[in-house]
Scaffold this active site. Structure first.
Site, PDB file in Angstrom:
ATOM      1  N   ARG A 172       4.241  11.114  -1.901  1.00  0.00           N
ATOM      2  CA  ARG A 172       4.189  10.904  -0.453  1.00  0.00           C
ATOM      3  C   ARG A 172       5.560  11.167   0.191  1.00  0.00           C
ATOM      4  O   ARG A 172       6.599  10.787  -0.359  1.00  0.00           O
ATOM      5  CB  ARG A 172       3.734   9.470  -0.125  1.00  0.00           C
ATOM      6  CG  ARG A 172       4.778   8.408  -0.434  1.00  0.00           C
ATOM      7  CD  ARG A 172       4.301   6.995  -0.176  1.00  0.00           C
ATOM      8  NE  ARG A 172       4.122   6.667   1.214  1.00  0.00           N
ATOM      9  CZ  ARG A 172       4.362   5.449   1.721  1.00  0.00           C
ATOM     10  NH1 ARG A 172       4.803   4.464   0.944  1.00  0.00           N
ATOM     11  NH2 ARG A 172       4.158   5.212   2.997  1.00  0.00           N
ATOM     12  N   ASN A 213       8.019  -5.757  -1.101  1.00  0.00           N
ATOM     13  CA  ASN A 213       7.984  -4.619  -0.193  1.00  0.00           C
ATOM     14  C   ASN A 213       6.530  -4.510   0.259  1.00  0.00           C
ATOM     15  O   ASN A 213       5.707  -3.908  -0.428  1.00  0.00           O
ATOM     16  CB  ASN A 213       8.434  -3.338  -0.900  1.00  0.00           C
ATOM     17  CG  ASN A 213       8.425  -2.153   0.061  1.00  0.00           C
ATOM     18  OD1 ASN A 213       7.888  -2.239   1.156  1.00  0.00           O
ATOM     19  ND2 ASN A 213       9.009  -1.040  -0.361  1.00  0.00           N
ATOM     20  N   HIS A 222      12.791  -2.600   1.587  1.00  0.00           N
ATOM     21  CA  HIS A 222      12.181  -1.329   2.007  1.00  0.00           C
ATOM     22  C   HIS A 222      13.021  -0.199   1.465  1.00  0.00           C
ATOM     23  O   HIS A 222      14.262  -0.251   1.555  1.00  0.00           O
ATOM     24  CB  HIS A 222      12.092  -1.226   3.534  1.00  0.00           C
ATOM     25  CG  HIS A 222      11.247  -2.292   4.118  1.00  0.00           C
ATOM     26  ND1 HIS A 222       9.876  -2.284   4.025  1.00  0.00           N
ATOM     27  CD2 HIS A 222      11.580  -3.442   4.751  1.00  0.00           C
ATOM     28  CE1 HIS A 222       9.400  -3.385   4.573  1.00  0.00           C
ATOM     29  NE2 HIS A 222      10.409  -4.106   5.027  1.00  0.00           N
ATOM     30  N   ARG A 261      13.506   4.152  12.151  1.00  0.00           N
ATOM     31  CA  ARG A 261      12.234   4.870  12.181  1.00  0.00           C
ATOM     32  C   ARG A 261      11.433   4.513  13.442  1.00  0.00           C
ATOM     33  O   ARG A 261      11.994   4.070  14.417  1.00  0.00           O
ATOM     34  CB  ARG A 261      11.479   4.610  10.876  1.00  0.00           C
ATOM     35  CG  ARG A 261      12.253   5.140   9.664  1.00  0.00           C
ATOM     36  CD  ARG A 261      11.516   4.978   8.361  1.00  0.00           C
ATOM     37  NE  ARG A 261      10.273   5.761   8.367  1.00  0.00           N
ATOM     38  CZ  ARG A 261       9.309   5.638   7.448  1.00  0.00           C
ATOM     39  NH1 ARG A 261       9.465   4.773   6.466  1.00  0.00           N
ATOM     40  NH2 ARG A 261       8.215   6.365   7.535  1.00  0.00           N
ATOM     41  N   ALA A 298       3.270  -0.846   4.612  1.00  0.00           N
ATOM     42  CA  ALA A 298       2.745  -0.837   5.984  1.00  0.00           C
ATOM     43  C   ALA A 298       2.332  -2.229   6.466  1.00  0.00           C
ATOM     44  O   ALA A 298       2.390  -2.518   7.676  1.00  0.00           O
ATOM     45  CB  ALA A 298       1.569   0.125   6.077  1.00  0.00           C
ATOM     46  N   GLU A 357      12.901  -9.449   1.185  1.00  0.00           N
ATOM     47  CA  GLU A 357      12.157  -8.264   1.630  1.00  0.00           C
ATOM     48  C   GLU A 357      12.940  -7.002   1.278  1.00  0.00           C
ATOM     49  O   GLU A 357      14.160  -6.961   1.466  1.00  0.00           O
ATOM     50  CB  GLU A 357      11.997  -8.369   3.149  1.00  0.00           C
ATOM     51  CG  GLU A 357      11.307  -7.208   3.815  1.00  0.00           C
ATOM     52  CD  GLU A 357      11.330  -7.343   5.351  1.00  0.00           C
ATOM     53  OE1 GLU A 357      12.184  -8.082   5.908  1.00  0.00           O
ATOM     54  OE2 GLU A 357      10.496  -6.680   5.987  1.00  0.00           O
ATOM     55  N   PRO A 377       0.782  -1.228   0.000  1.00  0.00           N
ATOM     56  CA  PRO A 377       0.000   0.000   0.000  1.00  0.00           C
ATOM     57  C   PRO A 377       0.820   1.288   0.000  1.00  0.00           C
ATOM     58  O   PRO A 377       1.852   1.371   0.672  1.00  0.00           O
ATOM     59  CB  PRO A 377      -0.824  -0.098   1.289  1.00  0.00           C
ATOM     60  CG  PRO A 377      -0.131  -1.105   2.125  1.00  0.00           C
ATOM     61  CD  PRO A 377       0.498  -2.070   1.162  1.00  0.00           C
ATOM     62  N   ASN A 378       0.328   2.232  -0.747  1.00  0.00           N
ATOM     63  CA  ASN A 378       0.856   3.599  -0.839  1.00  0.00           C
ATOM     64  C   ASN A 378       2.158   3.716  -1.621  1.00  0.00           C
ATOM     65  O   ASN A 378       2.649   4.827  -1.824  1.00  0.00           O
ATOM     66  CB  ASN A 378       1.022   4.229   0.568  1.00  0.00           C
ATOM     67  CG  ASN A 378      -0.283   4.261   1.324  1.00  0.00           C
ATOM     68  OD1 ASN A 378      -1.252   4.803   0.817  1.00  0.00           O
ATOM     69  ND2 ASN A 378      -0.338   3.658   2.495  1.00  0.00           N
ATOM     70  N   TYR A 389      10.920   9.034   1.093  1.00  0.00           N
ATOM     71  CA  TYR A 389      10.875   8.094  -0.034  1.00  0.00           C
ATOM     72  C   TYR A 389      11.436   8.641  -1.344  1.00  0.00           C
ATOM     73  O   TYR A 389      11.545   7.899  -2.315  1.00  0.00           O
ATOM     74  CB  TYR A 389       9.426   7.609  -0.243  1.00  0.00           C
ATOM     75  CG  TYR A 389       8.878   6.907   0.987  1.00  0.00           C
ATOM     76  CD1 TYR A 389       9.428   5.701   1.423  1.00  0.00           C
ATOM     77  CD2 TYR A 389       7.843   7.458   1.733  1.00  0.00           C
ATOM     78  CE1 TYR A 389       8.951   5.064   2.556  1.00  0.00           C
ATOM     79  CE2 TYR A 389       7.349   6.826   2.868  1.00  0.00           C
ATOM     80  CZ  TYR A 389       7.910   5.631   3.278  1.00  0.00           C
ATOM     81  OH  TYR A 389       7.440   5.005   4.397  1.00  0.00           O
TER      82      TYR A 389
HETATM   83  C1  DQA Z   1       8.303   1.007   3.507  1.00  0.00           C
HETATM   84  C2  DQA Z   1       8.457   1.185   5.012  1.00  0.00           C
HETATM   85  C3  DQA Z   1       7.124   0.948   5.714  1.00  0.00           C
HETATM   86  O1  DQA Z   1       7.278   1.102   7.112  1.00  0.00           O
HETATM   87  C4  DQA Z   1       6.091   1.936   5.230  1.00  0.00           C
HETATM   88  O2  DQA Z   1       4.836   1.672   5.829  1.00  0.00           O
HETATM   89  C5  DQA Z   1       5.989   2.001   3.754  1.00  0.00           C
HETATM   90  C6  DQA Z   1       7.190   1.873   2.945  1.00  0.00           C
HETATM   91  C7  DQA Z   1       9.599   1.355   2.746  1.00  0.00           C
HETATM   92  O3  DQA Z   1       9.709   0.985   1.582  1.00  0.00           O
HETATM   93  O4  DQA Z   1      10.484   2.023   3.293  1.00  0.00           O
HETATM   94  O5  DQA Z   1       4.914   2.249   3.209  1.00  0.00           O
HETATM   95  O6  DQA Z   1       8.022  -0.354   3.240  1.00  0.00           O
END
Ligand code: DQA
Length: 141
Positions: free
Chosen positions: A17, A73, A99, A106, A76, A97, A9-10, A22
């Site tokens: 964002r 990835n 990120h 964080r 959240a 994984e 998501p997002n 990011y």
């Molecule tokens: C994320 C890190 C997560 O904590 C966050 O909720 C994201 C992006 C990252 O790519 O750094 O949406 O996965």
């Protein structure tokens, strides 16, 4: 080698964002980065994004018998989803994984990764480059 790249998501909001976390590059730019690198190294890839947990679970399940590796990835859902963890464990496809941000530096609520428990490796804090590192890991480089 067939790799499924899954984004949660997002991540479709990249470039809009929280730019300080990011970066300014868009989601289509990330897809292009991954596809270009896969073409370079001779990997067949499919890049997928969804904002919905169940859709991500369906996609992982559908990868069974089709893909040789998963780069994920979960965004959240990393920190909340036992369902994604269970799906990764169910299909037993080697998974990595990724990120974009350095989650270890964080908020406290980001310090647990359920999906990570089913992954062979994690790359965090390398931006787009983390996806390339994950693909290299799956290739055994
Ligand atoms: C994320 C890190 C997560 O904590 C966050 O909720 C994201 C992006 C990252 O790519 O750094 O949406 O996965």
């Amino acid at each position: 080698m067939k790799i499924l790249v899954i984004n949660g998501p997002n991540l479709n909001m990249l470039g809009i964002r929280e730019l300080e976390i990011y970066g300014r590059e868009s989601y289509p730019a990330l897809v292009e980065f991954v596809e270009k690198y896969c073409a370079e190294v001779g990997v067949e890839c499919k890049v997928f994004q969804s904002n919905h947990e169940g859709v991500l679970v369906d996609k992982i399940q559908a990868a069974y018998g089709v893909f040789d590796g998963i780069v994920i990835n979960p965004a959240a859902y990393t920190h909340t989803s036992v369902a994604i963890l269970d799906a990764l464990k169910a299909v037993q496809i080697p998974a990595v994984e990724v990120h974009l941000s350095k989650v270890s530096e964080r908020e406290d609520f980001r310090q647990i990764s359920y999906a990570g428990m089913a992954c062979q490796k994690t790359y965090a804090g390398f931006g787009f480059e983390g996806y390339r590192m994950a693909i290299d890991f799956l290739l055994g480089k």
